[in-house]
Design an enzyme around this catalytic site. Structure first.
Site, PDB file in Angstrom:
ATOM      1  N   LYS A 214       0.891  -1.263  -0.047  1.00  0.00           N
ATOM      2  CA  LYS A 214       0.016   0.020   0.103  1.00  0.00           C
ATOM      3  C   LYS A 214       0.908   1.134  -0.012  1.00  0.00           C
ATOM      4  O   LYS A 214       0.707   2.313  -0.792  1.00  0.00           O
ATOM      5  CB  LYS A 214      -0.903  -0.039   1.028  1.00  0.00           C
ATOM      6  CG  LYS A 214      -1.494   1.409   1.578  1.00  0.00           C
ATOM      7  CD  LYS A 214      -2.725   1.559   0.596  1.00  0.00           C
ATOM      8  CE  LYS A 214      -2.942   3.050   0.761  1.00  0.00           C
ATOM      9  NZ  LYS A 214      -4.191   3.206  -0.244  1.00  0.00           N
TER      10      LYS A 214
ATOM     11  N   CYS B 290      -3.565  10.701   1.684  1.00  0.00           N
ATOM     12  CA  CYS B 290      -2.894   9.504   1.174  1.00  0.00           C
ATOM     13  C   CYS B 290      -1.482   9.761   0.712  1.00  0.00           C
ATOM     14  O   CYS B 290      -0.563   9.461   1.342  1.00  0.00           O
ATOM     15  CB  CYS B 290      -3.832   9.069   0.440  1.00  0.00           C
ATOM     16  SG  CYS B 290      -5.488   8.308   0.902  1.00  0.00           S
TER      17      CYS B 290
HETATM   18  N1  SAJ Z   1      -1.827  15.214  -8.667  1.00  0.00           N
HETATM   19  C1  SAJ Z   1      -1.017  15.825  -9.330  1.00  0.00           C
HETATM   20  N2  SAJ Z   1      -0.629  15.448 -10.932  1.00  0.00           N
HETATM   21  C2  SAJ Z   1      -1.074  14.092 -11.261  1.00  0.00           C
HETATM   22  C3  SAJ Z   1      -2.077  13.241 -10.501  1.00  0.00           C
HETATM   23  C4  SAJ Z   1      -2.347  13.875  -9.074  1.00  0.00           C
HETATM   24  O1  SAJ Z   1      -0.681  16.960  -9.137  1.00  0.00           O
HETATM   25  O2  SAJ Z   1      -0.650  13.935 -12.370  1.00  0.00           O
HETATM   26  C5  SAJ Z   1      -2.113  15.725  -7.458  1.00  0.00           C
HETATM   27  C6  SAJ Z   1      -3.821  15.650  -7.157  1.00  0.00           C
HETATM   28  O3  SAJ Z   1      -4.174  16.673  -7.528  1.00  0.00           O
HETATM   29  C7  SAJ Z   1      -3.879  15.745  -5.689  1.00  0.00           C
HETATM   30  C8  SAJ Z   1      -2.655  14.505  -5.274  1.00  0.00           C
HETATM   31  O4  SAJ Z   1      -1.881  14.238  -6.338  1.00  0.00           O
HETATM   32  O5  SAJ Z   1      -3.582  16.749  -4.972  1.00  0.00           O
HETATM   33  C9  SAJ Z   1      -3.262  13.191  -5.205  1.00  0.00           C
HETATM   34  O6  SAJ Z   1      -4.303  12.653  -6.150  1.00  0.00           O
HETATM   35  P1  SAJ Z   1      -4.552  11.288  -6.768  1.00  0.00           P
HETATM   36  O7  SAJ Z   1      -5.693  11.482  -7.508  1.00  0.00           O
HETATM   37  O8  SAJ Z   1      -3.179  10.813  -7.429  1.00  0.00           O
HETATM   38  O9  SAJ Z   1      -4.670  10.485  -5.588  1.00  0.00           O
HETATM   39  P2  SAJ Z   1      -5.635  10.303  -4.416  1.00  0.00           P
HETATM   40  O10 SAJ Z   1      -4.804  10.814  -3.262  1.00  0.00           O
HETATM   41  O11 SAJ Z   1      -7.159  10.927  -4.382  1.00  0.00           O
HETATM   42  O12 SAJ Z   1      -5.734   8.792  -4.238  1.00  0.00           O
HETATM   43  C10 SAJ Z   1      -4.531   8.031  -4.061  1.00  0.00           C
HETATM   44  C11 SAJ Z   1      -4.674   6.684  -5.013  1.00  0.00           C
HETATM   45  N3  SAJ Z   1      -3.371   5.928  -5.116  1.00  0.00           N
HETATM   46  C12 SAJ Z   1      -2.676   5.715  -6.405  1.00  0.00           C
HETATM   47  O13 SAJ Z   1      -3.281   6.182  -7.499  1.00  0.00           O
HETATM   48  C13 SAJ Z   1      -1.444   5.084  -6.055  1.00  0.00           C
HETATM   49  C14 SAJ Z   1      -5.768   5.599  -4.562  1.00  0.00           C
HETATM   50  O14 SAJ Z   1      -5.737   4.443  -5.383  1.00  0.00           O
HETATM   51  C15 SAJ Z   1      -5.794   5.251  -3.209  1.00  0.00           C
HETATM   52  O15 SAJ Z   1      -6.568   4.479  -2.791  1.00  0.00           O
HETATM   53  C16 SAJ Z   1      -5.601   6.685  -2.160  1.00  0.00           C
HETATM   54  O16 SAJ Z   1      -4.619   7.519  -2.682  1.00  0.00           O
HETATM   55  C17 SAJ Z   1      -5.582   6.177  -0.924  1.00  0.00           C
HETATM   56  O17 SAJ Z   1      -6.547   6.313   0.008  1.00  0.00           O
HETATM   57  O18 SAJ Z   1      -4.398   5.691  -0.517  1.00  0.00           O
END
Ligand code: SAJ
Length: 436
Positions: free
Chosen positions: A223, A277
């Site tokens: 995880k 996360c």
């Molecule tokens: N972000 C960027 N650039 C990107 C992608 C995301 O700046 O290209 C930023 C987003 O704006 C946000 C942050 O990253 O601030 C996180 O967003 P996210 O959509 O990547 O992820 P979370 O936090 O919503 O969910 C993540 C997911 N993990 C992965 O994709 C590996 C999800 O599957 C997990 O279940 C979740 O964390 C968790 O609960 O751990």
């Protein structure tokens, strides 16, 4: 066609208690109820219990309201303040970190101690909260101390025990939780193989993805590795955007060109990384293996620096504008189309900016909330929550912080004549050419 597997030896009449009715616990509880199980949702917050008991939701997540309403109306989901006896206990409480960024397991420990008195032989206890490696064993020890009458399993000791314990991390994406809960593969780490197999039967009630078995330590690190992988990759994009700012190159054009290479897939830069996360979990690896986790730590630092860089850009622009001209920040949530402000870089940017603009007012647009979060309400009297229309009327400088759909739909004409800092790169190339 999704696969549907009703396991032969998991009774649909099994009872499950889900401890913690947050972003993961409530969807999990209501999906289990929708599959016919009798579910007790437990939360220490009376408002949450009251809301769910009415069949309502206290969080914004697509499709969740309908599933919760149906589960409560059918009588299969009940919300209570304290655990009661059940066949299965699933712990889905938060794991924040302390000021030194070491993990705070107090909620998980409290949840484990709250179920200990009602545990009975044959029960299955599953930990889903994101935790540092070794936590499932620690929680098993805690339960063993509270219930010396029960034989608690020990990691890799394949001897019969009175209860089963496993670690099965949630890995669903906020905004797509209901779909991903059903479709994603699950990694199930048992304290013993028998524990993992028992937990698999439970997940097969609602998971169409594959349920892959391993030991609890591997599942815990799995995880943390998933979220660290994403953090490191976003940090690469964010670092590129800093380099682009220094060298006068458009980061989004650069990335879209580089991504035409068949083996390159650079993610999107943004104002920083938020949420409970990705902005948190990598620190659990760093705190367990500080000498080794160099790249993971640096990625966190790069992503944590990005909001300050954005503030610097805004101040630079404001200095060029007439005194009295206004700035509007668009978006407060940590990512698009959700109401979740946890660890949001946008909140951090607005907070820092408000302190540094000396007497000027700062307009904020966030369509998913009705009141400013306490941190802004308390410390920043110059921040005003306004509608998108008012922001366009009043502000000379627009700072796009979140790529909400409603912001994507803004027409080029509306942006005409405005100064723009677009941290998400969503407005058209023409608008972007005016970007500062
Ligand atoms: N972000 C960027 N650039 C990107 C992608 C995301 O700046 O290209 C930023 C987003 O704006 C946000 C942050 O990253 O601030 C996180 O967003 P996210 O959509 O990547 O992820 P979370 O936090 O919503 O969910 C993540 C997911 N993990 C992965 O994709 C590996 C999800 O599957 C997990 O279940 C979740 O964390 C968790 O609960 O751990």
């Amino acid at each position: 066609m999704p696969r549907k597997r009703w396991p032969l030896n998991t009774s649909k009449h099994e009872s499950v208690a889900v401890i913690g009715l947050g972003y993961i616990g409530l969807p999990t509880a209501s999906i289990l109820a929708s599959r016919g199980l009798s579910v007790l949702g437990v939360d220490v917050v009376p408002h949450v219990v009251d809301t769910v008991s009415r069949g309502d939701v206290h969080i914004v997540e697509p499709e969740l309201d309908a599933i919760v309403k149906a589960a409560v109306t059918s009588g299969r989901l009940k919300a209570v303040l304290k655990p009661q006896p059940a066949d299965v206990f699933i712990i889905t409480v938060p794991t924040p970190f302390f000021a030194d960024r070491s993990p705070d397991l107090s909620y998980v420990e409290a949840a484990a101690l709250s179920i200990a008195p009602v545990l009975k032989k044959g029960n299955l206890v599953i930990l889903e909260s994101t935790c540092p490696v070794g936590s499932t064993e620690q929680i098993a020890e805690l339960i063993a101390k509270a219930r010396p009458d029960l034989k608690i399993p020990k990691r890799a000791q394949e001897i019969p025990s009175d209860i089963f314990m496993a670690y099965c991390p949630e890995r669903v994406l906020p905004g797509k939780i209901i779909r991903e809960l059903v479709e994603n593969d699950r990694v199930i780490g048992g304290l013993t193989r028998a524990c993992a197999e028992r937990a698999k039967k439970l997940y097969q009630v609602f998971v169409n993805g594959e349920c892959v078995l391993t030991d609890c330590r591997t599942a815990e690190l799995c995880k943390l590795s998933e979220n660290s992988f994403r953090d490191v990759n976003i940090a690469f994009a964010n670092e590129l955007s800093l380099i682009c700012d220094r060298l006068g190159v458009d980061a989004w054009e650069l990335i879209s060109l580089a991504n035409r290479h068949p083996r390159v897939k650079i993610l999107n830069p943004g104002p920083g990384v938020g949420g409970h996360c990705i902005a948190v979990d990598p620190w659990f690896i760093v705190s367990s293996a500080p000498q080794e986790a160099k790249l993971i730590r640096t990625a966190r630092e790069v992503n944590d620096y990005k909001p300050h860089h954005v503030v610097g850009k805004v101040l630079e622009q404001l200095n060029q504008l007439a005194v009295g001209s206004k700035v509007a920040c668009l978006g407060l949530s940590f990512k698009a189309d959700i109401d979740d402000l946890r660890e949001s870089p946008s909140v951090e940017i607005v907070h820092e900016l408000a302190q540094r603009i000396e007497g000027r007012s700062l307009l904020v647009v966030e369509p998913h909330i009705t009141a400013l979060p306490p941190a802004l309400e308390k410390d920043c009297p110059n921040v005003k929550l306004v509608s998108l229309e008012d922001a366009f009327l009043d502000a000379e400088l627009l700072v796009l912080l979140v790529d909400h759909k409603v912001f994507r739909l803004v027409s080029k004409e509306t942006l005409e004549g405005k100064r723009i800092i677009d941290t998400r790169g969503i407005w058209s190339a023409t608008s972007r050419s005016k970007q500062v």
